[in-house]
Scaffold this active site. Structure first.
Site, PDB file in Angstrom:
ATOM      1  N   GLU A 187     -37.071  16.187  42.227  1.00 34.64           N
ATOM      2  CA  GLU A 187     -36.239  15.117  41.663  1.00 34.64           C
ATOM      3  C   GLU A 187     -34.726  15.373  41.832  1.00 34.64           C
ATOM      4  O   GLU A 187     -33.997  14.456  42.204  1.00 34.64           O
ATOM      5  CB  GLU A 187     -36.599  14.929  40.179  1.00 34.64           C
ATOM      6  CG  GLU A 187     -35.918  13.739  39.574  1.00 34.64           C
ATOM      7  CD  GLU A 187     -36.314  13.501  38.131  1.00 34.64           C
ATOM      8  OE1 GLU A 187     -37.481  13.171  37.866  1.00 34.64           O
ATOM      9  OE2 GLU A 187     -35.438  13.647  37.261  1.00 34.64           O
TER      10      GLU A 187
ATOM     11  N   SER B 204     -36.631  17.597  34.426  1.00 36.88           N
ATOM     12  CA  SER B 204     -37.856  17.649  35.250  1.00 36.88           C
ATOM     13  C   SER B 204     -37.469  17.967  36.687  1.00 36.88           C
ATOM     14  O   SER B 204     -36.624  17.277  37.270  1.00 36.88           O
ATOM     15  CB  SER B 204     -38.564  16.305  35.233  1.00 36.88           C
ATOM     16  OG  SER B 204     -38.840  15.928  33.920  1.00 36.88           O
TER      17      SER B 204
ATOM     18  N   ARG C  53     -37.545   6.546  39.542  1.00 38.40           N
ATOM     19  CA  ARG C  53     -36.547   7.593  39.826  1.00 38.40           C
ATOM     20  C   ARG C  53     -35.920   7.393  41.206  1.00 38.40           C
ATOM     21  O   ARG C  53     -35.708   8.355  41.956  1.00 38.40           O
ATOM     22  CB  ARG C  53     -37.164   8.992  39.760  1.00 38.40           C
ATOM     23  CG  ARG C  53     -37.874   9.315  38.474  1.00 38.40           C
ATOM     24  CD  ARG C  53     -36.936   9.649  37.328  1.00 38.40           C
ATOM     25  NE  ARG C  53     -37.697  10.144  36.202  1.00 38.40           N
ATOM     26  CZ  ARG C  53     -38.148   9.385  35.201  1.00 38.40           C
ATOM     27  NH1 ARG C  53     -37.873   8.089  35.159  1.00 38.40           N
ATOM     28  NH2 ARG C  53     -38.829   9.922  34.218  1.00 38.40           N
TER      29      ARG C  53
HETATM   30  P1  FAD Z   1     -24.997  14.525  38.690  1.00 43.31           P
HETATM   31  O1  FAD Z   1     -26.012  15.593  38.583  1.00 43.31           O
HETATM   32  O2  FAD Z   1     -23.570  14.900  38.605  1.00 43.31           O
HETATM   33  O3  FAD Z   1     -25.237  13.733  40.062  1.00 43.31           O
HETATM   34  C1  FAD Z   1     -26.535  13.333  40.418  1.00 43.31           C
HETATM   35  C2  FAD Z   1     -26.441  12.597  41.763  1.00 43.31           C
HETATM   36  O4  FAD Z   1     -25.706  11.396  41.593  1.00 43.31           O
HETATM   37  C3  FAD Z   1     -25.705  13.386  42.833  1.00 43.31           C
HETATM   38  O5  FAD Z   1     -26.319  13.104  44.067  1.00 43.31           O
HETATM   39  C4  FAD Z   1     -24.284  12.825  42.798  1.00 43.31           C
HETATM   40  O6  FAD Z   1     -23.640  12.939  44.056  1.00 43.31           O
HETATM   41  C5  FAD Z   1     -24.548  11.368  42.435  1.00 43.31           C
HETATM   42  N1  FAD Z   1     -23.485  10.751  41.631  1.00 43.31           N
HETATM   43  C6  FAD Z   1     -23.012  11.174  40.430  1.00 43.31           C
HETATM   44  N2  FAD Z   1     -22.095  10.308  39.974  1.00 43.31           N
HETATM   45  C7  FAD Z   1     -21.971   9.332  40.906  1.00 43.31           C
HETATM   46  C8  FAD Z   1     -21.166   8.149  41.019  1.00 43.31           C
HETATM   47  N3  FAD Z   1     -20.300   7.792  40.058  1.00 43.31           N
HETATM   48  N4  FAD Z   1     -21.297   7.389  42.130  1.00 43.31           N
HETATM   49  C9  FAD Z   1     -22.171   7.726  43.115  1.00 43.31           C
HETATM   50  N5  FAD Z   1     -22.959   8.822  43.065  1.00 43.31           N
HETATM   51  C10 FAD Z   1     -22.853   9.605  41.971  1.00 43.31           C
HETATM   52  N6  FAD Z   1     -33.309  12.101  34.042  1.00 43.31           N
HETATM   53  C11 FAD Z   1     -34.075  11.022  33.710  1.00 43.31           C
HETATM   54  O7  FAD Z   1     -34.172  10.066  34.492  1.00 43.31           O
HETATM   55  N7  FAD Z   1     -34.741  10.976  32.531  1.00 43.31           N
HETATM   56  C12 FAD Z   1     -34.691  11.967  31.619  1.00 43.31           C
HETATM   57  O8  FAD Z   1     -35.299  11.875  30.560  1.00 43.31           O
HETATM   58  C13 FAD Z   1     -33.914  13.131  31.933  1.00 43.31           C
HETATM   59  N8  FAD Z   1     -33.855  14.183  31.089  1.00 43.31           N
HETATM   60  C14 FAD Z   1     -33.128  15.294  31.410  1.00 43.31           C
HETATM   61  C15 FAD Z   1     -33.099  16.360  30.520  1.00 43.31           C
HETATM   62  C16 FAD Z   1     -32.355  17.497  30.807  1.00 43.31           C
HETATM   63  C17 FAD Z   1     -32.332  18.657  29.836  1.00 43.31           C
HETATM   64  C18 FAD Z   1     -31.609  17.556  32.023  1.00 43.31           C
HETATM   65  C19 FAD Z   1     -30.761  18.762  32.334  1.00 43.31           C
HETATM   66  C20 FAD Z   1     -31.645  16.500  32.926  1.00 43.31           C
HETATM   67  C21 FAD Z   1     -32.408  15.350  32.634  1.00 43.31           C
HETATM   68  N9  FAD Z   1     -32.471  14.257  33.517  1.00 43.31           N
HETATM   69  C22 FAD Z   1     -33.213  13.147  33.182  1.00 43.31           C
HETATM   70  C23 FAD Z   1     -31.748  14.275  34.789  1.00 43.31           C
HETATM   71  C24 FAD Z   1     -30.247  13.846  34.644  1.00 43.31           C
HETATM   72  O9  FAD Z   1     -29.805  13.964  33.320  1.00 43.31           O
HETATM   73  C25 FAD Z   1     -30.027  12.408  35.104  1.00 43.31           C
HETATM   74  O10 FAD Z   1     -30.465  12.232  36.422  1.00 43.31           O
HETATM   75  C26 FAD Z   1     -28.560  11.978  34.992  1.00 43.31           C
HETATM   76  O11 FAD Z   1     -28.419  10.611  35.267  1.00 43.31           O
HETATM   77  C27 FAD Z   1     -27.655  12.773  35.934  1.00 43.31           C
HETATM   78  O12 FAD Z   1     -26.313  12.465  35.608  1.00 43.31           O
HETATM   79  P2  FAD Z   1     -25.115  13.380  36.076  1.00 43.31           P
HETATM   80  O13 FAD Z   1     -23.858  12.678  35.734  1.00 43.31           O
HETATM   81  O14 FAD Z   1     -25.283  14.746  35.542  1.00 43.31           O
HETATM   82  O15 FAD Z   1     -25.336  13.376  37.650  1.00 43.31           O
HETATM   83  P1  NAP Z   2     -44.877  13.755  27.868  1.00 37.65           P
HETATM   84  O1  NAP Z   2     -44.709  12.879  26.687  1.00 37.65           O
HETATM   85  O2  NAP Z   2     -45.392  15.156  27.698  1.00 37.65           O
HETATM   86  O3  NAP Z   2     -45.795  13.014  28.952  1.00 37.65           O
HETATM   87  C1  NAP Z   2     -46.075  13.615  30.219  1.00 37.65           C
HETATM   88  C2  NAP Z   2     -45.913  12.587  31.309  1.00 37.65           C
HETATM   89  O4  NAP Z   2     -46.851  11.559  31.100  1.00 37.65           O
HETATM   90  C3  NAP Z   2     -44.539  11.959  31.277  1.00 37.65           C
HETATM   91  O5  NAP Z   2     -43.838  12.468  32.372  1.00 37.65           O
HETATM   92  C4  NAP Z   2     -44.766  10.462  31.325  1.00 37.65           C
HETATM   93  O6  NAP Z   2     -44.356   9.848  32.545  1.00 37.65           O
HETATM   94  C5  NAP Z   2     -46.263  10.286  31.248  1.00 37.65           C
HETATM   95  N1  NAP Z   2     -46.599   9.464  30.050  1.00 37.65           N
HETATM   96  C6  NAP Z   2     -46.740   9.866  28.766  1.00 37.65           C
HETATM   97  N2  NAP Z   2     -47.099   8.840  27.983  1.00 37.65           N
HETATM   98  C7  NAP Z   2     -47.192   7.758  28.794  1.00 37.65           C
HETATM   99  C8  NAP Z   2     -47.513   6.387  28.570  1.00 37.65           C
HETATM  100  N3  NAP Z   2     -47.845   5.932  27.352  1.00 37.65           N
HETATM  101  N4  NAP Z   2     -47.471   5.555  29.630  1.00 37.65           N
HETATM  102  C9  NAP Z   2     -47.138   5.999  30.855  1.00 37.65           C
HETATM  103  N5  NAP Z   2     -46.817   7.281  31.124  1.00 37.65           N
HETATM  104  C10 NAP Z   2     -46.847   8.151  30.116  1.00 37.65           C
HETATM  105  O7  NAP Z   2     -43.493  13.810  28.669  1.00 37.65           O
HETATM  106  P2  NAP Z   2     -42.208  14.722  28.444  1.00 37.65           P
HETATM  107  O8  NAP Z   2     -42.110  15.651  29.570  1.00 37.65           O
HETATM  108  O9  NAP Z   2     -42.145  15.198  27.030  1.00 37.65           O
HETATM  109  O10 NAP Z   2     -41.055  13.633  28.660  1.00 37.65           O
HETATM  110  C11 NAP Z   2     -40.920  12.526  27.796  1.00 37.65           C
HETATM  111  C12 NAP Z   2     -40.164  11.428  28.504  1.00 37.65           C
HETATM  112  O11 NAP Z   2     -38.852  11.880  28.855  1.00 37.65           O
HETATM  113  C13 NAP Z   2     -40.822  10.993  29.824  1.00 37.65           C
HETATM  114  O12 NAP Z   2     -40.652   9.619  29.991  1.00 37.65           O
HETATM  115  C14 NAP Z   2     -40.048  11.761  30.881  1.00 37.65           C
HETATM  116  O13 NAP Z   2     -39.974  11.089  32.120  1.00 37.65           O
HETATM  117  C15 NAP Z   2     -38.657  11.868  30.247  1.00 37.65           C
HETATM  118  N6  NAP Z   2     -37.981  13.089  30.688  1.00 37.65           N
HETATM  119  C16 NAP Z   2     -37.462  13.100  31.956  1.00 37.65           C
HETATM  120  C17 NAP Z   2     -36.801  14.213  32.440  1.00 37.65           C
HETATM  121  C18 NAP Z   2     -36.168  14.216  33.807  1.00 37.65           C
HETATM  122  O14 NAP Z   2     -35.409  15.107  34.105  1.00 37.65           O
HETATM  123  N7  NAP Z   2     -36.463  13.241  34.631  1.00 37.65           N
HETATM  124  C19 NAP Z   2     -36.687  15.343  31.626  1.00 37.65           C
HETATM  125  C20 NAP Z   2     -37.265  15.312  30.365  1.00 37.65           C
HETATM  126  C21 NAP Z   2     -37.916  14.168  29.895  1.00 37.65           C
HETATM  127  P3  NAP Z   2     -42.848   9.353  32.883  1.00 37.65           P
HETATM  128  O15 NAP Z   2     -42.103  10.586  33.222  1.00 37.65           O
HETATM  129  O16 NAP Z   2     -43.077   8.472  34.053  1.00 37.65           O
HETATM  130  O17 NAP Z   2     -42.312   8.652  31.691  1.00 37.65           O
END
Ligand code: FAD
Ligand code: NAP
Length: 339
Positions: free
Chosen positions: A335, A239, A166
């Site tokens: 995050e 998250s 991340r």
């Molecule tokens: P924004 O929120 O608009 O911006 C995020 C940051 O990036 C800000 O600092 C902004 O200034 C910068 N930015 C945006 N665009 C640019 C650009 N073109 N150039 C330079 N900087 C820029 N994230 C995960 O990693 N994994 C997941 O599974 C995941 N699941 C999610 C589920 C839900 C329901 C939600 C709401 C969020 C989730 N996220 C997840 C977080 C999010 O979706 C990601 O981080 C996504 O990439 C953000 O994109 P955005 O366009 O909305 O960015």
């Molecule tokens: P989950 O399956 O309930 O698992 C809980 C956590 O355990 C996850 O965060 C994941 O880490 C870790 N995990 C589970 N299985 C694993 C494996 N086999 N090896 C290594 N790590 C493992 O998780 P969840 O919340 O439903 O999310 C599912 C996936 O979507 C995850 O990868 C999570 O990161 C992603 N997600 C991200 C966001 C966001 O906003 N960043 C939001 C929703 C979901 P990791 O997170 O490192 O994968």
């Protein structure tokens, strides 16, 4: 100037928490020229510029005294095709999930585990988005960004992005580079990543024993739709905390007092703890104060029931951090990007 500026605009529709703050100025960029116009406009007036995509990874804690530029550029193209391997380039303003579906429809595998992540292509490298065992660094083939200090275009290689969990060079130097377009190396051959239990389980429930990349995308989309709140219905930014990575000695010590501790050993010997487990075990799941809360199904997700302010959400997050530090001696890192 073709850029359309709005004065004193509400940002409520442009952040997935649905926080009601205002931007001093707001505009959408549809092409590189409009991006440059926005930069020039700000430079001439010494006005800060905040770039956003879908607003799904930001927490806005106050009115934004800046020009907020929403990336609305469009375009997807195949720029290399050598049979098995293809390189696809997408403009920053493309909606991430629509882009993933487009690649799958062409028969290109690689992005299926990243299905249904909200936001845009341009923001994806910011925190090296990841889900279900895949991060964009695994399929990354380069990007083009505008250096906001010099106005020059710069191409970044995988190594130059310094991707981590991340994390990236773009997150480490906020506001330095504006990402214009991103390239992904995808494959016509399917090499699936099915390490995460729930994905394998969903496919087997569906009677799918030899899944395609599209099957994996559909399975992940269905799991996510069940587990995660839809920001259009309940404000959230996914998250709110990263999973903390601790030494194996610390994980072993915690396991003595908390035998059910959920942790995943990492290649470097450290252990990634499930932050959601720590928060749930501390009793925060479903907690609500005014309109700020912890989701009732997913304790890693903070939610806005309607009128929570960014500061209320931030204060809740800080209380959770303090409680987890006190109970487990583990530091939770936020995050989303705070403004
Ligand atoms: P924004 O929120 O608009 O911006 C995020 C940051 O990036 C800000 O600092 C902004 O200034 C910068 N930015 C945006 N665009 C640019 C650009 N073109 N150039 C330079 N900087 C820029 N994230 C995960 O990693 N994994 C997941 O599974 C995941 N699941 C999610 C589920 C839900 C329901 C939600 C709401 C969020 C989730 N996220 C997840 C977080 C999010 O979706 C990601 O981080 C996504 O990439 C953000 O994109 P955005 O366009 O909305 O960015
Ligand atoms: P989950 O399956 O309930 O698992 C809980 C956590 O355990 C996850 O965060 C994941 O880490 C870790 N995990 C589970 N299985 C694993 C494996 N086999 N090896 C290594 N790590 C493992 O998780 P969840 O919340 O439903 O999310 C599912 C996936 O979507 C995850 O990868 C999570 O990161 C992603 N997600 C991200 C966001 C966001 O906003 N960043 C939001 C929703 C979901 P990791 O997170 O490192 O994968």
């Amino acid at each position: 100037m073709s850029l359309q500026l709005q004065v004193d605009a509400s940002l409520k529709p442009f952040n997935s928490f649905g926080v009601d703050v205002r931007a001093r100025l707001f505009a959408e960029a549809h092409n590189d020229d409009e991006v440059r116009e926005a930069l020039q406009y700000c430079a001439e007036r010494e006005l800060p510029l905040l770039v956003i995509g879908g607003g799904s990874n930001v927490l806005l804690t106050q009115d934004v005294q800046a020009l907020v530029l929403r990336m609305a550029t469009r375009g997807i193209r195949v720029i290399e095709d050598s049979g098995q391997r293809v390189v696809v380039e997408a403009e920053a303003g493309e909606v991430w999930h629509a882009f993933v579906l487009w690649t799958l429809a062409q028969g290109f595998a690689g992005l299926e585990n990243l299905s249904l992540i909200p936001g845009t292509v341009g923001a994806a490298p910011m925190q090296n988005i990841g889900a279900y065992g895949v991060e964009i660094k695994d399929v990354f083939a380069g990007l083009t960004a505008l250096d906001r200090q010099t106005g020059q275009l710069r191409d970044f290689t995988l190594e130059e992005c310094n991707f981590g969990y991340r994390d990236s060079v773009f997150k480490q130097h906020p506001g330095r580079w504006l990402i214009l377009r991103v390239r992904f190396a995808l494959s016509r051959a399917t090499r699936l990543h099915l390490e995460y239990g729930p994905v394998r389980q969903r496919l087997s429930e569906q009677g799918i024993h030899q899944p395609t990349a599209t099957d994996v995308s559909r399975a992940i989309s269905s799991i996510r739709s069940e587990k995660l709140p839809d920001p259009a219905v309940l404000g959230n930014a996914g998250s709110f905390f990263k999973n903390p990575v601790v030494s194996s000695a610390m994980a072993a010590e915690l396991k003595l007092t908390h035998p059910n501790l959920v942790g995943y050993p990492q290649a470097d010997g450290q252990v990634k703890l499930a932050a959601g487990w720590l928060i749930e075990t501390a009793g925060w799941k479903g907690f609500r104060e005014d309109d700020a809360g912890v989701h009732r199904l997913q304790s890693l997700v903070l939610v806005n029931y309607g009128a929570a302010t960014g500061l209320q959400l931030l204060s809740l997050a800080q209380r959770i951090q303090e409680d987890i530090a006190r109970r487990f001696n583990v530091k939770l890192e936020m995050e989303p990007n705070l403004y």
